[in-house]
Scaffold this motif. Sequence first.
Motif, PDB file in Angstrom:
ATOM      1  N   PRO A  42       0.730  -1.364   0.197  1.00  0.00           N
ATOM      2  CA  PRO A  42      -0.091  -0.031   0.030  1.00  0.00           C
ATOM      3  C   PRO A  42       0.745   1.420   0.075  1.00  0.00           C
ATOM      4  N   LEU A  43       0.483   2.219  -0.963  1.00  0.00           N
ATOM      5  CA  LEU A  43       1.099   3.628  -0.899  1.00  0.00           C
ATOM      6  C   LEU A  43       0.002   4.688  -0.348  1.00  0.00           C
ATOM      7  N   ILE A  44       0.622   5.576   0.357  1.00  0.00           N
ATOM      8  CA  ILE A  44      -0.303   6.250   0.792  1.00  0.00           C
ATOM      9  C   ILE A  44       0.428   7.854   1.004  1.00  0.00           C
ATOM     10  N   LEU A  45      -0.240   9.133   0.734  1.00  0.00           N
ATOM     11  CA  LEU A  45       0.096  10.225   0.819  1.00  0.00           C
ATOM     12  C   LEU A  45       0.061  10.617   2.174  1.00  0.00           C
ATOM     13  N   PRO A  46       1.508  11.050   3.136  1.00  0.00           N
ATOM     14  CA  PRO A  46       1.559  11.182   4.581  1.00  0.00           C
ATOM     15  C   PRO A  46       0.557  12.096   5.206  1.00  0.00           C
ATOM     16  N   LYS A  47       0.008  13.065   4.455  1.00  0.00           N
ATOM     17  CA  LYS A  47      -1.117  13.787   5.037  1.00  0.00           C
ATOM     18  C   LYS A  47      -2.266  13.188   5.531  1.00  0.00           C
ATOM     19  N   LEU A  48      -2.529  11.970   4.916  1.00  0.00           N
ATOM     20  CA  LEU A  48      -3.970  11.149   4.989  1.00  0.00           C
ATOM     21  C   LEU A  48      -3.562  10.313   6.378  1.00  0.00           C
ATOM     22  N   LEU A  49      -2.461  10.167   7.010  1.00  0.00           N
ATOM     23  CA  LEU A  49      -2.093   9.471   8.181  1.00  0.00           C
ATOM     24  C   LEU A  49      -2.557  10.400   9.501  1.00  0.00           C
ATOM     25  N   ASP A  50      -2.781  11.401   9.241  1.00  0.00           N
ATOM     26  CA  ASP A  50      -3.267  12.600  10.262  1.00  0.00           C
ATOM     27  C   ASP A  50      -2.324  12.535  11.586  1.00  0.00           C
ATOM     28  N   GLY A  51      -0.992  12.306  11.043  1.00  0.00           N
ATOM     29  CA  GLY A  51      -0.047  12.368  12.308  1.00  0.00           C
ATOM     30  C   GLY A  51       0.075  10.858  12.896  1.00  0.00           C
ATOM     31  N   ARG A  52      -0.506   9.983  12.456  1.00  0.00           N
ATOM     32  CA  ARG A  52      -0.138   8.529  12.818  1.00  0.00           C
ATOM     33  C   ARG A  52       1.054   8.100  12.492  1.00  0.00           C
ATOM     34  N   ASP A  53       1.709   7.109  13.351  1.00  0.00           N
ATOM     35  CA  ASP A  53       3.034   6.638  13.055  1.00  0.00           C
ATOM     36  C   ASP A  53       2.520   5.597  11.934  1.00  0.00           C
ATOM     37  N   PRO A  54       3.206   5.137  10.673  1.00  0.00           N
ATOM     38  CA  PRO A  54       2.672   4.188   9.846  1.00  0.00           C
ATOM     39  C   PRO A  54       2.743   2.994  10.377  1.00  0.00           C
ATOM     40  N   HIS A  55       3.838   2.684  11.093  1.00  0.00           N
ATOM     41  CA  HIS A  55       3.935   1.232  11.804  1.00  0.00           C
ATOM     42  C   HIS A  55       2.850   1.029  12.816  1.00  0.00           C
ATOM     43  N   SER A  56       1.675   2.085  13.139  1.00  0.00           N
ATOM     44  CA  SER A  56       0.742   1.662  13.928  1.00  0.00           C
ATOM     45  C   SER A  56      -0.485   1.185  13.292  1.00  0.00           C
ATOM     46  N   LEU A  57      -0.487   1.315  12.030  1.00  0.00           N
ATOM     47  CA  LEU A  57      -1.592   1.010  11.144  1.00  0.00           C
ATOM     48  C   LEU A  57      -1.470  -0.898  10.762  1.00  0.00           C
ATOM     49  N   ASP A  58      -2.641  -1.184  11.273  1.00  0.00           N
ATOM     50  CA  ASP A  58      -2.827  -2.493  10.513  1.00  0.00           C
ATOM     51  C   ASP A  58      -3.652  -2.767   9.524  1.00  0.00           C
ATOM     52  N   ALA A  59      -4.159  -3.693   9.051  1.00  0.00           N
ATOM     53  CA  ALA A  59      -4.950  -4.125   7.746  1.00  0.00           C
ATOM     54  C   ALA A  59      -6.330  -3.530   7.964  1.00  0.00           C
ATOM     55  N   ASN A  60      -6.824  -3.623   9.204  1.00  0.00           N
ATOM     56  CA  ASN A  60      -8.102  -3.279   9.772  1.00  0.00           C
ATOM     57  C   ASN A  60      -8.218  -1.621   9.283  1.00  0.00           C
ATOM     58  N   ALA A  61      -7.282  -1.102   9.774  1.00  0.00           N
ATOM     59  CA  ALA A  61      -7.012   0.497   9.676  1.00  0.00           C
ATOM     60  C   ALA A  61      -6.973   0.850   8.248  1.00  0.00           C
ATOM     61  N   ILE A  62      -6.255  -0.107   7.571  1.00  0.00           N
ATOM     62  CA  ILE A  62      -5.967   0.276   5.965  1.00  0.00           C
ATOM     63  C   ILE A  62      -7.403   0.284   5.179  1.00  0.00           C
ATOM     64  N   ALA A  63      -8.008  -0.735   5.604  1.00  0.00           N
ATOM     65  CA  ALA A  63      -9.487  -1.005   5.022  1.00  0.00           C
ATOM     66  C   ALA A  63     -10.233   0.018   5.287  1.00  0.00           C
ATOM     67  N   ASN A  64     -10.358   0.934   6.196  1.00  0.00           N
ATOM     68  CA  ASN A  64     -11.131   1.776   6.799  1.00  0.00           C
ATOM     69  C   ASN A  64     -10.904   3.062   5.973  1.00  0.00           C
ATOM     70  N   LEU A  65      -9.689   3.267   5.331  1.00  0.00           N
ATOM     71  CA  LEU A  65      -9.246   4.260   4.620  1.00  0.00           C
ATOM     72  C   LEU A  65     -10.101   4.312   3.137  1.00  0.00           C
ATOM     73  N   PRO A  66     -10.111   5.425   2.364  1.00  0.00           N
ATOM     74  CA  PRO A  66     -10.552   5.357   0.965  1.00  0.00           C
ATOM     75  C   PRO A  66      -9.442   4.744   0.120  1.00  0.00           C
ATOM     76  N   LEU A  67     -10.038   3.560  -0.577  1.00  0.00           N
ATOM     77  CA  LEU A  67      -9.287   2.606  -1.220  1.00  0.00           C
ATOM     78  C   LEU A  67      -9.469   3.052  -2.686  1.00  0.00           C
ATOM     79  N   LEU A  68      -8.245   3.033  -3.369  1.00  0.00           N
ATOM     80  CA  LEU A  68      -7.958   3.286  -4.781  1.00  0.00           C
ATOM     81  C   LEU A  68      -8.021   2.116  -5.678  1.00  0.00           C
ATOM     82  N   ASN A  69      -8.934   1.722  -6.331  1.00  0.00           N
ATOM     83  CA  ASN A  69      -8.697   0.522  -7.147  1.00  0.00           C
ATOM     84  C   ASN A  69      -8.309   0.533  -8.573  1.00  0.00           C
ATOM     85  N   ASP A  70      -7.154  -0.428  -9.001  1.00  0.00           N
ATOM     86  CA  ASP A  70      -6.799  -0.479 -10.357  1.00  0.00           C
ATOM     87  C   ASP A  70      -7.881  -1.165 -11.173  1.00  0.00           C
ATOM     88  N   SER A  71      -8.602  -0.582 -11.989  1.00  0.00           N
ATOM     89  CA  SER A  71      -9.772  -1.326 -12.877  1.00  0.00           C
ATOM     90  C   SER A  71     -10.864  -1.805 -12.112  1.00  0.00           C
TER      91      SER A  71
END
Length: 299
Positions: free
Chosen positions: A170-199
């Motif tokens: 997964p790739l993300i723009l840092p500002k979408l983390l709202d100051g959170r440490d990237p290492h603190s995110l699990d897959a559930n947290a990723i699933a709750n973010l807006p997801l961009l699909n390729d096709s």
Amino acid sequence: MVHSNDLSLPPLALLPAVMAAARNGSFSAAASEMGVTHSVISRHVAQVEQWLGYDLFERYGRGVRPTPDGQRFLRETQAAIDLLSQGAQPWRQRRGPDVIKISLLPSYARIWFLKLVPEIELDLNVRLELEITERLADFDGGQTDIAIRCGKGQWPGTKSSLLFADDLVPLILPKLLDGRDPHSLDANAIANLPLLNDSDATGWRHWLAEHGVKYRPKPSDRRFEDYSVGLSAADAGLGVILARLPFARTAIGNHDLIMLPFAPVRSPLATFLVQPAYDQRPAVRAVAERLITAAKACG
């Protein structure tokens, strides 16, 4: 008429006169087209008719028209000429660079392929004619020589060579983390973010399943037919996108995106170089080998 060999060919050198007479509707016009005399056309047609044992043309006034037997012969002869021409065309010695027709998706062109074109054209003395399209490649009648596509490598009537076995991160723009440490995110947290699909959602569905999370579409998710547009959307902060490594590694460096700290997940799809099942001319094979080598160098 009885022939000594039923498999013998008609007098091929005489057929142009017959075809010209049919096209023009008169021996005189056929003679003018071919730069010969009326008598040459008449004699050549008569010799073919003698070989066949029936008349090809009905004569009337100054013109001619095919007989029913002649219509069948002319139709089948033209079809045979067209088939022979199509079959021989790829193998003709060319005076200039051989034109190789390549069909590929816009994202492959922007991210990987275009920078290879100058060197390949120079080294192999070819000209690469690109069809940038989302449509399936059409190999019939020489419409396409090589296609680059994403899938499982199984398309009817083709053979496929692996270019990139896509690994998803997964790739993300840092500002979408709202100051959170990237290492603190699990897959559930990723699933709750807006997801961009390729096709389609194949990538995210597979990535989340590998982390024990069920993919559930959300109104904030977006879909892009072209992967490079999806990368730009992620760069604009519209959501999280899956990097397809190593294919997209160069593009990632041109964006402000960061990779989230997850181990790469092998995609169920991959990038393939696709060719028709039949043998192709040497220049096409040389370009295909060059592209496969270039893809390996990106690994």
